[in-house]
Design a protein around this motif. Structure first.
Motif, PDB file in Angstrom:
ATOM      1  N   LEU A 146      -4.985  -0.125  -5.246  1.00 50.39           N
ATOM      2  CA  LEU A 146      -5.273  -0.336  -3.829  1.00 50.39           C
ATOM      3  C   LEU A 146      -6.360  -1.375  -3.543  1.00 50.39           C
ATOM      4  O   LEU A 146      -6.186  -2.189  -2.619  1.00 50.39           O
ATOM      5  CB  LEU A 146      -5.615   1.000  -3.157  1.00 50.39           C
ATOM      6  N   THR A 194     -10.746   1.396   0.035  1.00 45.26           N
ATOM      7  CA  THR A 194     -10.199   2.440  -0.837  1.00 45.26           C
ATOM      8  C   THR A 194     -11.073   3.691  -0.801  1.00 45.26           C
ATOM      9  O   THR A 194     -10.564   4.823  -0.764  1.00 45.26           O
ATOM     10  CB  THR A 194     -10.083   1.910  -2.277  1.00 45.26           C
ATOM     11  N   LEU A 220      -7.804   7.704  -5.979  1.00 46.65           N
ATOM     12  CA  LEU A 220      -8.328   6.566  -5.215  1.00 46.65           C
ATOM     13  C   LEU A 220      -9.742   6.201  -5.670  1.00 46.65           C
ATOM     14  O   LEU A 220     -10.086   5.018  -5.777  1.00 46.65           O
ATOM     15  CB  LEU A 220      -8.311   6.889  -3.717  1.00 46.65           C
ATOM     16  N   GLU A 258       0.838  -1.209   0.000  1.00 45.29           N
ATOM     17  CA  GLU A 258       0.000   0.000   0.000  1.00 45.29           C
ATOM     18  C   GLU A 258       0.865   1.248   0.000  1.00 45.29           C
ATOM     19  O   GLU A 258       0.585   2.213  -0.718  1.00 45.29           O
ATOM     20  CB  GLU A 258      -0.922  -0.008   1.222  1.00 45.29           C
ATOM     21  N   ASP A 309      -9.527   4.271  -8.735  1.00 45.05           N
ATOM     22  CA  ASP A 309      -9.198   2.870  -8.453  1.00 45.05           C
ATOM     23  C   ASP A 309     -10.458   2.056  -8.162  1.00 45.05           C
ATOM     24  O   ASP A 309     -10.574   0.898  -8.583  1.00 45.05           O
ATOM     25  CB  ASP A 309      -8.261   2.779  -7.241  1.00 45.05           C
TER      26      ASP A 309
END
Length: 330
Positions: A246, A291, A217, A168, A220
């Motif tokens: 992630l 996430t 993020l 991470e 993602d």
């Protein structure tokens, strides 16, 4: 009827506040792309015609106005920030061997890898011409540092590709360098050009960093749950390229051994053959929720930085831009 903060209508409302500036930015971008070399003009027209949300120029203009700038003060800065972003996309698509972006064929798919790389170099150099025209040593320093950090982020991402041992921490380094850095630079440059105090310059730099991290993020999350028609990208594009983002990294550390073995194998191989299984594993492990929570935490920090700015519609629009970035996950 309330408007979803992650909708196109919400973004249109934010843009409406600085519409004249954004039109000037679009014109500056078209002028900057122009070249007597026909191939450059062709590739540039393909890129401009591809649309996109132009979030980075929007952030620059809003940040400048929130610091009390005139309508035209940050137009050129917004253009060169978009040029840097465009150049990285051209190079990224070659490195990733991407064939589609925003629902259209990529420039490298149409014109070839050599043309995309070279036009990307042209766009980078044009960005620095615009920076030099600002006659601000501080702006040039910020952008020189930013482009160097972005390049490091690209190399770090390449090192993580097809590596199931990516942590991470390593992944967050990539998105902070590769994505958040340009948001940070754009916000800080806007503050400098607007004559803002050092406190406000630092605050807006932090705003851009947290905003950019939150935005990536959420991207993602969307890579494993969005509608390809709406987003213009296929589900699992990152997985297909062997990029452990992630949600996948979280699933690796929160799944049964046999599932971990499957994830590791798919990261090493790439491809979409087992995408449905991987998505089910990520869902059951809570990778998307984790996430999303991290994105919310970054958004909260972005909101906090805005306290350094005076209360204006532009400051509220910067906050709304963060809400837009976060709400897309729904």
């Amino acid at each position: 009827m309330s408007i979803d903060p992650g909708s196109r209508e919400a973004l249109a409302n934010i843009r409406a506040l600085v519409l004249s500036e954004l039109r000037a930015v679009d014109e500056a971008i078209r002028r900057g792309f122009h070249s007597p070399v026909p191939l450059i003009d062709q590739v540039a027209e393909h890129i401009v015609g591809g649309g996109g949300k132009r979030l980075r120029p929007l952030l620059v203009v809003l940040a400048g106005r929130a610091c009390g700038s005139t309508e035209t003060a940050c137009v050129q800065a917004a253009a060169f920030i978009e040029f840097i972003h465009t150049a990285t996309l051209l190079h990224d698509d070659v490195v990733d061997m991407s064939a589609r972006r925003r629902g259209r064929d990529t420039a490298n798919e149409i014109y070839g890898n050599q043309a995309s790389v070279l036009v990307g170099d042209f766009v980078y150099s044009r960005a620095f011409q615009l920076m030099a025209a600002s006659r601000s040593q501080r702006v040039i320093e910020i952008m020189a540092d930013a482009t160097n950090v972005i390049a490091e982020g690209e190399v770090l991402q390449l090192m993580n590709a097809r590596d199931p041992d990516t942590t991470e921490s390593r992944y967050l380094q990539v998105i902070q360098r590769k994505t958040a850095q340009l948001f940070q630079a754009g916000a800080e440059v806007a503050a400098v050009l607007s004559g803002a105090s050092e406190e406000q310059q630092h605050a807006l730099a932090r705003y851009g960093r947290h905003m950019g991290t939150a935005y990536q993020l959420v991207d993602d999350v969307l890579d494993y749950q969005s509608d390809p028609q709406t987003r213009g990208k296929n589900l699992g594009d990152d997985l297909a390229e062997g990029k452990p983002t992630l949600p996948l990294i979280y699933a690796l550390t929160h799944s049964a051994p046999e599932r971990v073995a499957l994830i590791r194998d798919v990261i090493k191989r790439g491809g979409r053959e087992r995408l449905d299984e991987i998505m089910a594993i990520i869902e059951s492990a809570g990778g998307l929720e984790y996430t999303a929570r991290l994105a919310e935490a970054e958004a909260a920090q972005a909101f906090a930085t805005l306290a350094a700015l005076p209360e204006t519609p532009y400051r509220e629009a910067l906050a709304a831009l963060v809400r837009f970035a976060i709400a897309r996950k729904h």
